[in-house]
Scaffold this active site. Structure first.
Site, PDB file in Angstrom:
ATOM      1  CG  ASP A  85       3.110 -15.891  -6.937  1.00 57.81           C
ATOM      2  OD1 ASP A  85       2.979 -14.692  -6.598  1.00 57.81           O
ATOM      3  OD2 ASP A  85       3.780 -16.249  -7.931  1.00 57.81           O
ATOM      4  CG  HIS A 120      -1.537  -7.065  -2.031  1.00 62.60           C
ATOM      5  ND1 HIS A 120      -2.795  -7.244  -2.548  1.00 62.60           N
ATOM      6  CD2 HIS A 120      -1.592  -5.907  -1.340  1.00 62.60           C
ATOM      7  CE1 HIS A 120      -3.578  -6.248  -2.192  1.00 62.60           C
ATOM      8  NE2 HIS A 120      -2.867  -5.414  -1.449  1.00 62.60           N
ATOM      9  CG  ASP A 149      -0.260   0.038   2.536  1.00 61.36           C
ATOM     10  OD1 ASP A 149       0.831  -0.565   2.658  1.00 61.36           O
ATOM     11  OD2 ASP A 149      -0.760   0.680   3.477  1.00 61.36           O
ATOM     12  CD  GLU A 166       0.407  -5.577   1.795  1.00 61.34           C
ATOM     13  OE1 GLU A 166      -0.540  -6.131   2.350  1.00 61.34           O
ATOM     14  OE2 GLU A 166       0.546  -4.338   1.756  1.00 61.34           O
TER      15      GLU A 166
HETATM   16  O1  9MR Z   1      -3.828  -3.236  -0.217  1.00 63.15           O
HETATM   17  C1  9MR Z   1      -4.140  -3.358   1.159  1.00 63.15           C
HETATM   18  C2  9MR Z   1      -2.980  -3.993   1.892  1.00 63.15           C
HETATM   19  O2  9MR Z   1      -1.847  -3.174   1.841  1.00 63.15           O
HETATM   20  C3  9MR Z   1      -3.365  -4.308   3.328  1.00 63.15           C
HETATM   21  O3  9MR Z   1      -2.367  -5.068   3.961  1.00 63.15           O
HETATM   22  C4  9MR Z   1      -4.670  -5.063   3.376  1.00 63.15           C
HETATM   23  C5  9MR Z   1      -5.153  -5.340   4.782  1.00 63.15           C
HETATM   24  O4  9MR Z   1      -5.329  -4.192   5.502  1.00 63.15           O
HETATM   25  O5  9MR Z   1      -5.677  -4.377   2.682  1.00 63.15           O
HETATM   26  C6  9MR Z   1      -5.372  -4.164   1.311  1.00 63.15           C
HETATM   27  O6  9MR Z   1      -6.415  -3.450   0.740  1.00 63.15           O
HETATM   28  C7  9MR Z   1      -7.594  -4.171   0.448  1.00 63.15           C
HETATM   29  C8  9MR Z   1      -8.679  -3.777   1.430  1.00 63.15           C
HETATM   30  O7  9MR Z   1      -8.338  -4.116   2.739  1.00 63.15           O
HETATM   31  C9  9MR Z   1      -9.999  -4.394   1.046  1.00 63.15           C
HETATM   32  N1  9MR Z   1     -10.327  -4.046  -0.317  1.00 63.15           N
HETATM   33  C10 9MR Z   1      -9.326  -4.487  -1.303  1.00 63.15           C
HETATM   34  C11 9MR Z   1      -8.009  -3.822  -0.973  1.00 63.15           C
HETATM   35  C12 9MR Z   1      -6.959  -4.186  -2.006  1.00 63.15           C
HETATM   36  O8  9MR Z   1      -6.859  -5.556  -2.205  1.00 63.15           O
HETATM   37  O1  9MR Z   2       1.986  -6.808   9.382  1.00 64.71           O
HETATM   38  C1  9MR Z   2       0.670  -6.518   9.863  1.00 64.71           C
HETATM   39  C2  9MR Z   2       0.118  -7.753  10.516  1.00 64.71           C
HETATM   40  O2  9MR Z   2       0.857  -8.077  11.669  1.00 64.71           O
HETATM   41  C3  9MR Z   2      -1.345  -7.536  10.863  1.00 64.71           C
HETATM   42  O3  9MR Z   2      -1.876  -8.753  11.331  1.00 64.71           O
HETATM   43  C4  9MR Z   2      -2.088  -7.059   9.640  1.00 64.71           C
HETATM   44  C5  9MR Z   2      -3.544  -6.782   9.900  1.00 64.71           C
HETATM   45  O4  9MR Z   2      -3.713  -5.729  10.776  1.00 64.71           O
HETATM   46  O5  9MR Z   2      -1.506  -5.872   9.138  1.00 64.71           O
HETATM   47  C6  9MR Z   2      -0.190  -6.048   8.711  1.00 64.71           C
HETATM   48  O6  9MR Z   2       0.321  -4.832   8.285  1.00 64.71           O
HETATM   49  C7  9MR Z   2      -0.178  -4.294   7.067  1.00 64.71           C
HETATM   50  C8  9MR Z   2      -0.592  -2.862   7.383  1.00 64.71           C
HETATM   51  O7  9MR Z   2      -1.697  -2.882   8.255  1.00 64.71           O
HETATM   52  C9  9MR Z   2      -0.899  -2.071   6.138  1.00 64.71           C
HETATM   53  N1  9MR Z   2       0.183  -2.126   5.197  1.00 64.71           N
HETATM   54  C10 9MR Z   2       0.490  -3.496   4.824  1.00 64.71           C
HETATM   55  C11 9MR Z   2       0.923  -4.278   6.035  1.00 64.71           C
HETATM   56  C12 9MR Z   2       1.371  -5.675   5.643  1.00 64.71           C
HETATM   57  O8  9MR Z   2       0.312  -6.461   5.186  1.00 64.71           O
END
Ligand code: 9MR
Ligand code: 9MR
Length: 586
Positions: free
Chosen positions: A554, A511, A186, A563
């Protein structure tokens, strides 16, 4: 053909290998191994995913000469999945070059490399991964190769979210907070996660500064008189400094859009960005990193004039803010109940801050020699030893205490022997259990390691074992740390090498918005994906099953297993560089 090491069965193996010639170069799912390489003088183990393998052979890549033969270990049953494996240990094979390992009569043939510095390229690429995450700046082709891109997210217009309003900076106030690294796939920046990430990289520098002084990774600053690692860290440190409110020393929890942006190029992303609520966790993470940075950059007064002092002053101000606001927990649900717009990006919420208090206090105490930063309730002796993560940072404090153990203020030096005992007990429990595991890695010893970002748990556990090695001088800890790097590079139940661009079976669809939205087939290289996560919170189709070490897919939809994130790459950078220095004798 040379028949130097031949036995009857070896001959049979060679004929088998000949029969397999067509598949010899293709990856075989029946062998799980580090796909990057093995150190000439280091331990070498690959895993056969079968019960049937009694013997194995190492041949030249044309399969003509057998150079080594061995007997596989006993059948091991995975405590995580029930899978049966047998290990081939060829640590005694010390020839450099490219070779083939195969089983007689089985469709299991793989090529591999042995050399003296087999992980340097990987380590450098993982560090370069941070360059690729740089925000607010273009990445020219001469540094970024085919992944070059224009600047995105200038972050010069950031709105103060109502949750962060203060007298001097009311809601809607505009400030500037450019630079730093994208957190992950993100496009947001989070102080808490920047904390452990930057702290881990600074620790790498503190632990191996001699070897890192001249390591170059081709970034715009490579020709200046600062090590590239410190240049890269500085890119984020300067951003972190901008997250502190100069009026009160408080630190905003994050710099973010209200919702995650879509899958657009960085330069096409235009959503409004905010700084959101100051939090105690952000202040303490900030204080820890700035205190550590103060002593690291103090060695470079000409290259970074005034920086060390600024870092230390900012650390002290953030610490003072935290003392005055000890319970500001970041709770996004609550925040959304009181303020608009709602914020639905990563929360990095952490309700238990004893470890953050210890980490910040320890770094301040080491840098200033003032023991009063160690608060009575959170003394090292009362917190457990755990594998460090963004929400669990006391072990970061232990690492710094161990590193500086000979220079500590006498008031706190007395805690080292007890802490060291507890730390070594923890490392020992991991070491003892590792030997029985199906893939022979420390990572497998606890199913609780398989959380969102399990690969970072693996790398962080490797780092912890390296401190056990440094403290005890016992090589088995170093070798187990290498087993975890082996795990990340393919010696695991999925057979994936989890670092983009490295290995024969490696993520192609992480991701990661920049990778997904460019014209390149290959993702940005040097990035560690999160890895197996039986939680499967993304509900993506395509997970093979929910075994802890196999729940990986993947697919770009899989943010819970595929991600990438800065706090996952940082321990990879540490582990790969440290092992490289330890095994290549640099
Ligand atoms: O892209 C987002 C990712 O970086 C986060 O780790 C994840 C969980 O918070 O959320 C992803 O965003 C998704 C969102 O939570 C739900 N709608 C689809 C988004 C993209 O796949
Ligand atoms: O690394 C984080 C993981 O420990 C948590 O369980 C998860 C859901 O809250 O979020 C992960 O961090 C994400 C962050 O919220 C948004 N940017 C992407 C991070 C990696 O997925």
């Amino acid at each position: 053909m040379k028949y130097s090491l031949f036995s009857q069965s070896a001959l049979a193996a060679i004929f088998t290998c000949f029969a397999m010639r067509s598949v010899a170069q293709a990856p075989s799912a029946a062998i799980a191994m580090n796909q990057t390489g093995f150190y000439t003088s280091g331990p070498k183990t690959v895993i056969f995913l079968t019960e049937e393998a009694d013997n194995f052979y190492i041949t030249t890549t044309d399969l003509k000469d057998t150079l080594f033969s061995g007997i596989t270990g006993p059948v091991r049953v995975s405590t995580l999945s029930g899978r049966k494996t047998r290990a081939a240990d060829f640590s005694g094979f010390r020839q450099k070059g490219r070779f083939v390992i195969c089983l007689p009569g089985m469709e299991a043939v793989r090529t591999f490399t042995v050399g003296d510095s087999v992980h340097f390229t990987l380590a450098a690429a993982a560090l370069k991964g941070f360059y690729f995450q740089r925000m607010s700046v273009g990445l020219p082709e001469r540094y970024a190769g085919p992944w070059h891109r224009p600047a995105g997210h200038p972050d010069t217009i950031i709105y103060v979210h109502p949750s962060a309003a203060s007298a001097e900076r009311p809601a809607g106030f505009v400030l500037s907070s450019p630079g730093g690294w994208y957190d992950a796939g993100d496009y947001n920046k989070y102080v808490v996660n920047s904390g452990i990430t930057t702290g881990t990289l600074l620790s790498l520098y503190e632990d191996y500064s001699r070897q890192l002084l001249y390591s170059r990774i081709n970034i715009p600053e490579s020709s200046n008189r600062l090590p590239d690692l410190l240049d890269e860290i500085l890119w984020n440190l300067r951003w972190m400094l901008s997250m502190q409110d100069p009026h009160d020393g408080g630190v905003y929890h994050k710099c973010t859009t209200a919702e995650f942006e879509g899958f657009v190029r960085p330069e096409q992303a235009t959503d409004r960005r905010y700084v959101v609520q100051k939090s105690t966790a952000a202040a303490l993470n900030f204080a820890a990193v700035m205190a550590q940075a103060a002593r690291v950059y103090a060695a470079f007064p000409e290259q970074t004039p005034g920086l060390a002092d600024s870092c230390l002053n900012s650390a002290k101000k953030a610490w003072a803010w935290a003392l005055a606001h000890p319970d500001v927990i970041y709770d996004q649900g609550k925040l959304n109940g009181s303020f608009d717009p709602d914020i639905n990006t990563g929360s990095y919420g952490d309700g238990r801050l004893a470890d953050e208090w210890l980490w910040a206090g320890t770094e301040l105490c080491i840098t200033t020699s003032d023991a009063s930063f160690l608060l009575p309730g959170v003394f090292p002796s009362v917190l457990p030893v755990t594998i460090q993560s963004w929400s669990d940072v006391q072990t970061m404090a232990y690492f710094s205490l161990f590193r500086h153990r000979d220079r500590l203020n006498p008031d706190i030096a007395g805690i080292i022997p007890g802490l060291r005992n507890r730390f070594m007990q923890f490392a020992d429990s991991i070491a003892i259990a590792s030997a029985r595991m199906a893939f022979g890695t420390p990572m497998e010893t606890d199913r609780r390691n398989f959380v969102w970002g399990s690969n970072a748990v693996c790398a962080n556990q490797g780092i912890l074992l390296l401190y056990a090695y440094q403290l005890s001088g016992e090589k088995r800890y170093r070798d187990l740390a290498l087993s975890n790097l082996d795990y990340l590079l393919g010696r695991n139940a999925t057979g994936y090498s989890y670092v983009t661009g490295f290995g024969t079976r490696t993520p192609m669809h992480p991701h990661h918005r920049p990778s997904e939205t460019d014209d390149m087939k290959e993702p940005v290289p040097g990035l560690l994906v999160g890895g197996p996560n039986p939680g499967q919170q993304d509900k993506c189709p395509g997970y093979p099953n929910s075994f802890p070490d196999e729940a990986y897919v993947d697919d770009v939809c899989s943010y819970a297993s595929n991600e990438i994130a800065i706090n996952w790459n940082a321990p990879l950078v540490y582990l790969a560089f440290a092992l490289e220095f330890l095994f290549s004798g640099n």
